[in-house]
Scaffold this motif. Sequence first.
Motif, short mmCIF file in Angstrom:
data_model
loop_
_atom_site.label_atom_id
_atom_site.label_comp_id
_atom_site.label_asym_id
_atom_site.label_seq_id
_atom_site.Cartn_x
_atom_site.Cartn_y
_atom_site.Cartn_z
N ASN A 207 -20.03 -58.83 5.53
CA ASN A 207 -20.59 -57.67 6.24
C ASN A 207 -21.86 -57.08 5.67
OD1 ASN A 207 -20.60 -54.77 7.41
ND2 ASN A 207 -19.34 -56.02 8.92
N ALA A 208 -22.91 -56.85 6.37
CA ALA A 208 -23.96 -56.29 5.85
C ALA A 208 -23.97 -54.74 5.65
CB ALA A 208 -25.22 -56.69 6.29
N VAL A 209 -23.34 -54.40 6.65
CA VAL A 209 -23.22 -52.78 6.51
C VAL A 209 -22.55 -52.10 5.32
CG1 VAL A 209 -22.41 -50.78 7.89
CG2 VAL A 209 -23.42 -52.67 9.21
N VAL A 210 -21.22 -52.91 5.27
CA VAL A 210 -20.32 -52.69 4.27
C VAL A 210 -21.00 -52.95 2.66
CG1 VAL A 210 -18.08 -52.91 3.07
CG2 VAL A 210 -18.34 -53.02 5.41
N GLY A 211 -21.82 -53.96 2.77
CA GLY A 211 -22.67 -54.40 1.50
C GLY A 211 -23.67 -53.15 1.24
N SER A 212 -24.11 -52.48 2.36
CA SER A 212 -25.03 -51.52 2.05
C SER A 212 -24.31 -50.02 1.43
CB SER A 212 -25.92 -51.12 3.27
OG SER A 212 -24.83 -50.38 4.20
N VAL A 213 -23.00 -50.06 1.83
CA VAL A 213 -22.21 -48.85 1.34
C VAL A 213 -22.11 -49.18 0.02
CG1 VAL A 213 -19.88 -47.87 1.57
CG2 VAL A 213 -21.33 -48.47 3.47
N LEU A 214 -21.65 -50.32 -0.47
CA LEU A 214 -21.17 -50.64 -1.94
C LEU A 214 -22.08 -50.78 -2.95
CD1 LEU A 214 -18.14 -53.27 -1.34
CD2 LEU A 214 -18.04 -50.60 -1.92
N GLU A 215 -23.51 -50.95 -2.25
CA GLU A 215 -24.55 -51.16 -3.25
C GLU A 215 -24.81 -50.09 -4.25
OE1 GLU A 215 -27.94 -53.16 -5.04
OE2 GLU A 215 -26.28 -53.92 -3.61
N PRO A 216 -24.92 -48.67 -3.67
CA PRO A 216 -25.06 -47.68 -4.38
C PRO A 216 -23.94 -47.59 -5.57
CG PRO A 216 -25.44 -47.06 -2.33
CD PRO A 216 -24.89 -48.59 -2.18
N LEU A 217 -22.78 -47.85 -4.99
CA LEU A 217 -21.52 -48.09 -5.94
C LEU A 217 -21.89 -48.83 -7.25
CD1 LEU A 217 -17.85 -48.14 -5.51
CD2 LEU A 217 -18.91 -49.94 -6.65
N ILE A 218 -22.30 -50.14 -6.96
CA ILE A 218 -22.42 -51.37 -8.08
C ILE A 218 -23.65 -50.93 -8.60
CG2 ILE A 218 -23.16 -53.68 -8.17
CD1 ILE A 218 -21.42 -54.36 -5.71
N GLN A 219 -24.67 -50.16 -8.39
CA GLN A 219 -25.66 -49.79 -8.92
C GLN A 219 -25.61 -48.73 -10.03
OE1 GLN A 219 -28.66 -51.64 -9.42
NE2 GLN A 219 -27.98 -53.15 -8.04
N ALA A 220 -24.79 -47.83 -9.68
CA ALA A 220 -24.34 -46.62 -10.44
C ALA A 220 -23.63 -47.19 -11.40
CB ALA A 220 -23.62 -45.67 -9.43
N MET A 221 -22.51 -47.94 -11.13
CA MET A 221 -21.55 -48.37 -12.24
C MET A 221 -22.41 -49.28 -13.29
SD MET A 221 -18.90 -46.82 -12.23
CE MET A 221 -18.23 -47.90 -13.54
N VAL A 222 -23.44 -49.81 -12.82
CA VAL A 222 -24.15 -50.94 -13.70
C VAL A 222 -24.59 -49.97 -14.78
CG1 VAL A 222 -26.17 -52.24 -14.12
CG2 VAL A 222 -24.49 -53.30 -12.39
N LYS A 223 -25.34 -48.87 -14.29
CA LYS A 223 -26.07 -47.99 -15.10
C LYS A 223 -25.25 -47.34 -16.09
CE LYS A 223 -29.95 -47.19 -12.09
NZ LYS A 223 -30.57 -46.00 -11.06
N GLN A 224 -23.98 -46.97 -15.54
CA GLN A 224 -22.82 -46.50 -16.45
C GLN A 224 -22.42 -47.11 -17.55
OE1 GLN A 224 -21.56 -42.90 -15.97
NE2 GLN A 224 -20.99 -43.41 -17.93
N LEU A 225 -22.18 -48.45 -17.25
CA LEU A 225 -21.76 -49.35 -18.20
C LEU A 225 -22.84 -49.63 -19.08
CD1 LEU A 225 -19.73 -51.75 -15.68
CD2 LEU A 225 -18.74 -50.33 -17.35
N GLN A 226 -24.05 -49.60 -18.65
CA GLN A 226 -25.26 -49.85 -19.68
C GLN A 226 -25.16 -48.64 -20.61
OE1 GLN A 226 -28.49 -49.92 -16.90
NE2 GLN A 226 -28.79 -52.26 -17.13
N GLN A 227 -24.95 -47.55 -20.25
CA GLN A 227 -25.06 -46.27 -21.16
C GLN A 227 -23.83 -46.48 -22.00
OE1 GLN A 227 -24.94 -43.13 -18.36
NE2 GLN A 227 -26.90 -43.49 -17.64
N MET A 228 -22.66 -46.89 -21.59
CA MET A 228 -21.61 -46.99 -22.56
C MET A 228 -21.45 -48.23 -23.67
SD MET A 228 -18.46 -46.91 -20.00
CE MET A 228 -17.90 -45.21 -19.27
#
Length: 291
Positions: A207-228
């Motif tokens: 589902n593209a709509v739910v995908g657009s909801v989760l995209e910010p989550l995934i990107q934010a977590m990638v940055k957080q994990l990078q920092q760690m």
Amino acid sequence: MSYTLVADVGGTKLATAIFSPDQQLLSKQEVPSDTSSREALFQSLVKSFEQICTEKAISFDEISKVCIGLPGIVDIEKGIAVYQNNIPWANFPICNRLAEVFVKADIKMDNDVYMATWGEYCVRSFSKETMVYVTMSTGISCCTIVNGEFLRGTGLAGEIGFNIIGDEGRTLEQTVAGPAIEKMGRDLLANPEITLKEMMELYYQGNAVVGSVLEPLIQAMVKQLQQMILLLDPHCIVLGGGFFNYHPKVIDQLKILLQQSFAGTPFAGKEQIIESSLNKGKAGLYGAAAK
């Protein structure tokens, strides 16, 4: 015989368990948390312990240790639950109260995320390794262990949910935690009743709509994990809590994006240190038993 009673106290549910002297889980139960008052919650904790002991025909005199994990800020030296936003135990002397019930037991307590972290650390047979445990459900936070010791700072280490991300001043928790995802999904899908579980089912269906909801989550977590990884270069980062425990495919996606991000750098391959929780929803109980 000496047994260990443990509890993971939350605003929604109260999980209790009893372990054998060799730390084998003998029995576990979950009941709704009675947060109507501080005394009501305490009595429901004791009642749950009583039920487990009765089930196994074990008396309170046979309990050598009671260890509980609590949300929020705790004073482990004084045994006080200092502050919580979802249970009524502000400045509650939980260890002293439990000592009145279990007169022969050693009473211990700590923050619930720290307990879960210890459970994941021990199940991997770590002793000198650096490990970060990240939990995401209603909220998001983390805990770090270095050389077998918690990295506590002055008391608030690991509250990554307060990180400001983006240009709008939103915190990480406001962006990626369960309630935030659910609210955004309900708005975009124009369905005020849809649950996070149902949204994730749509996500796996493409589902593209739910995908657009989760995209910010995934990107934010990638940055957080990078920092760690860049800050600590740990041996292992464990992703746990309700969301990650139920959605390992999101963890796989995070690792793919991290692999792409680290390609061609000295950190290439570091995405492999990211693991799913081994103890899942029992992490806090196993951690408490091992304390």
